[in-house]
Design a protein around this motif. Structure first.
Motif, mmCIF file in Angstrom:
data_model
loop_
_atom_site.group_PDB
_atom_site.id
_atom_site.type_symbol
_atom_site.label_atom_id
_atom_site.label_comp_id
_atom_site.label_asym_id
_atom_site.label_seq_id
_atom_site.Cartn_x
_atom_site.Cartn_y
_atom_site.Cartn_z
ATOM 1 N N ALA A 15 -81.066 -27.627 18.019
ATOM 2 C CA ALA A 15 -82.248 -26.817 18.348
ATOM 3 C C ALA A 15 -81.832 -25.365 18.505
ATOM 4 N N VAL A 16 -82.825 -24.472 18.598
ATOM 5 C CA VAL A 16 -82.512 -23.062 18.623
ATOM 6 C C VAL A 16 -83.138 -22.366 19.816
ATOM 7 N N SER A 17 -82.493 -21.259 20.237
ATOM 8 C CA SER A 17 -83.000 -20.363 21.265
ATOM 9 C C SER A 17 -82.483 -18.978 20.927
ATOM 10 N N SER A 18 -83.118 -17.940 21.463
ATOM 11 C CA SER A 18 -82.735 -16.569 21.125
ATOM 12 C C SER A 18 -81.765 -16.016 22.154
ATOM 13 N N PHE A 19 -80.604 -16.657 22.285
ATOM 14 C CA PHE A 19 -79.578 -16.161 23.171
ATOM 15 C C PHE A 19 -78.226 -16.635 22.689
ATOM 16 N N SER A 20 -77.177 -16.032 23.213
ATOM 17 C CA SER A 20 -75.818 -16.464 22.913
ATOM 18 C C SER A 20 -75.273 -17.202 24.115
ATOM 19 N N ALA A 21 -74.759 -18.414 23.884
ATOM 20 C CA ALA A 21 -74.290 -19.240 24.995
ATOM 21 C C ALA A 21 -72.881 -18.830 25.366
ATOM 22 N N THR A 22 -72.765 -17.777 26.196
ATOM 23 C CA THR A 22 -71.463 -17.236 26.545
ATOM 24 C C THR A 22 -71.096 -17.482 27.989
ATOM 25 N N ASP A 23 -72.024 -18.014 28.811
ATOM 26 C CA ASP A 23 -71.687 -18.326 30.183
ATOM 27 C C ASP A 23 -72.092 -19.760 30.476
ATOM 28 N N GLN A 32 -78.376 -28.830 26.091
ATOM 29 C CA GLN A 32 -79.629 -29.560 26.240
ATOM 30 C C GLN A 32 -80.474 -29.477 24.979
ATOM 31 N N GLU A 33 -80.535 -28.302 24.370
ATOM 32 C CA GLU A 33 -81.286 -28.140 23.133
ATOM 33 C C GLU A 33 -80.649 -28.958 22.001
ATOM 34 N N PHE A 34 -79.337 -28.963 21.990
ATOM 35 C CA PHE A 34 -78.593 -29.742 20.991
ATOM 36 C C PHE A 34 -78.964 -31.221 21.073
ATOM 37 N N GLU A 35 -79.021 -31.736 22.274
ATOM 38 C CA GLU A 35 -79.313 -33.154 22.463
ATOM 39 C C GLU A 35 -80.755 -33.500 22.093
ATOM 40 N N LYS A 36 -81.672 -32.564 22.254
ATOM 41 C CA LYS A 36 -83.056 -32.808 21.834
ATOM 42 C C LYS A 36 -83.126 -33.048 20.331
ATOM 43 N N ILE A 37 -82.411 -32.217 19.565
ATOM 44 C CA ILE A 37 -82.454 -32.347 18.123
ATOM 45 C C ILE A 37 -81.638 -33.550 17.658
ATOM 46 N N TYR A 38 -80.650 -33.929 18.432
ATOM 47 C CA TYR A 38 -79.928 -35.170 18.135
ATOM 48 C C TYR A 38 -80.912 -36.334 18.024
ATOM 49 N N ASN A 39 -81.892 -36.350 18.900
ATOM 50 C CA ASN A 39 -82.892 -37.418 18.876
ATOM 51 C C ASN A 39 -83.816 -37.317 17.663
ATOM 52 N N MET A 40 -83.948 -36.131 17.083
ATOM 53 C CA MET A 40 -84.717 -35.996 15.849
ATOM 54 C C MET A 40 -84.021 -36.730 14.704
ATOM 55 N N VAL A 41 -82.708 -36.793 14.771
ATOM 56 C CA VAL A 41 -81.930 -37.430 13.700
ATOM 57 C C VAL A 41 -81.781 -38.923 13.943
ATOM 58 N N PHE A 42 -81.342 -39.295 15.143
ATOM 59 C CA PHE A 42 -80.968 -40.676 15.411
ATOM 60 C C PHE A 42 -81.980 -41.442 16.252
ATOM 61 N N LYS A 156 -84.257 -20.201 11.391
ATOM 62 C CA LYS A 156 -84.801 -19.814 12.691
ATOM 63 C C LYS A 156 -86.247 -20.235 12.883
ATOM 64 N N LYS A 157 -87.039 -20.196 11.828
ATOM 65 C CA LYS A 157 -88.467 -20.494 11.960
ATOM 66 C C LYS A 157 -88.761 -21.986 11.892
ATOM 67 N N SER A 158 -88.186 -22.666 10.930
ATOM 68 C CA SER A 158 -88.520 -24.079 10.710
ATOM 69 C C SER A 158 -87.568 -25.041 11.410
ATOM 70 N N LEU A 159 -86.430 -24.520 11.919
ATOM 71 C CA LEU A 159 -85.364 -25.334 12.511
ATOM 72 C C LEU A 159 -84.700 -26.255 11.490
ATOM 73 N N THR A 160 -84.919 -25.978 10.212
ATOM 74 C CA THR A 160 -84.334 -26.806 9.156
ATOM 75 C C THR A 160 -82.844 -26.528 9.014
ATOM 76 N N PRO A 161 -81.995 -27.552 9.061
ATOM 77 C CA PRO A 161 -80.557 -27.347 8.853
ATOM 78 C C PRO A 161 -80.269 -26.884 7.432
ATOM 79 N N LYS A 162 -79.338 -25.922 7.306
ATOM 80 C CA LYS A 162 -79.041 -25.341 6.002
ATOM 81 C C LYS A 162 -77.583 -25.534 5.568
ATOM 82 N N SER A 163 -76.650 -25.399 6.477
ATOM 83 C CA SER A 163 -75.248 -25.575 6.106
ATOM 84 C C SER A 163 -74.419 -25.888 7.343
#
Length: 211
Positions: A15-23, A32-42, A156-163
């Motif tokens: 999943a996507v958000s408009s920030f850099s995960a540096t802290d 958390q966003e990553f795990e949400k999209i994991y459920n889209m796949v599996f 960024k708009k569709s959340l479609t994986p590209k590479s």
């Protein structure tokens, strides 16, 4: 190569958000966003996509893969596979051979055992770059998985994986993803079509020799 593409897809669909995960807080949000999209796949709705894989120029292939929970099915130039979560069937087209394995066996092919990881293996970061979101996953110290680093690009708009670029040991695996779809996958997709391969194929059952 079921586990390879399991790894690809798990690490790719983020999943996507408009920030850099540096802290710490940002990393938690990215995880958390990553795990949400994991459920889209599996998840129980299933998913499918087309893949083009390049392993340092030595191994190249392309095909289509379907996922639903722990079930997998894919077809490429050399092999058709069905994995219903209990048993895996590998149909090698040129050799006209059917290999049968336990679903979770690393012996299904020579690459399966080389692509292992846990979600807890990584630190997570993501940032915007033009029309895309770039995800950077780096392996933490003491992680037991074989995947060292991941760079994934998502629209960024569709959340479609590209590479996706995935580092294992000292080499990088490159994957292009297209035609991604989440949902509408029937359990029948993962059932081995016995009638299709009744004649002309040699069957090798590895389940009795697996440990």
């Amino acid at each position: 190569m079921n586990k390879i593409f399991s790894t690809f897809l798990l690490l790719f669909c983020c999943a996507v958000s408009s920030f850099s995960a540096t802290d710490g807080a940002a990393q938690t949000d990215a995880r958390q966003e990553f795990e949400k999209i994991y459920n889209m796949v599996f998840g129980p709705q299933g998913s499918m996509l087309r893949y083009d894989v390049n392993i340092i120029g030595i191994y190249k292939t392309h095909g289509t893969i379907w996922y639903k929970g722990n079930k997998q099915c894919f077809s490429d130039e050399r092999v058709n596979t069905w994995n219903d979560g209990v048993t895996a069937y590998m149909v090698y087209k040129k050799k006209k051979t059917i290999e049968i394995h336990h679903a979770n066996s690393d012996k299904k092919d020579k690459y399966s055992g080389k692509f292992k990881f846990s979600l807890d293996d990584f630190t997570y970061a993501m940032h915007e770059e033009g029309e895309n979101i770039i995800f950077n996953l780096k392996q933490q110290k003491h992680a037991k998985g074989t995947v060292k680093e991941v760079v994934a690009t998502v629209d960024k708009k569709s959340l479609t994986p590209k590479s996706l670029k995935l580092k294992v040991a000292f080499f990088w695996v490159k994957i292009k993803i297209s035609n991604f779809r989440s949902g509408g996958v029937s359990d029948l997709q993962f059932v081995f079509p016995t009638d299709r391969y009744k004649e002309g194929y040699k069957v090798i059952d590895h389940r009795q020799t697996s440990h």
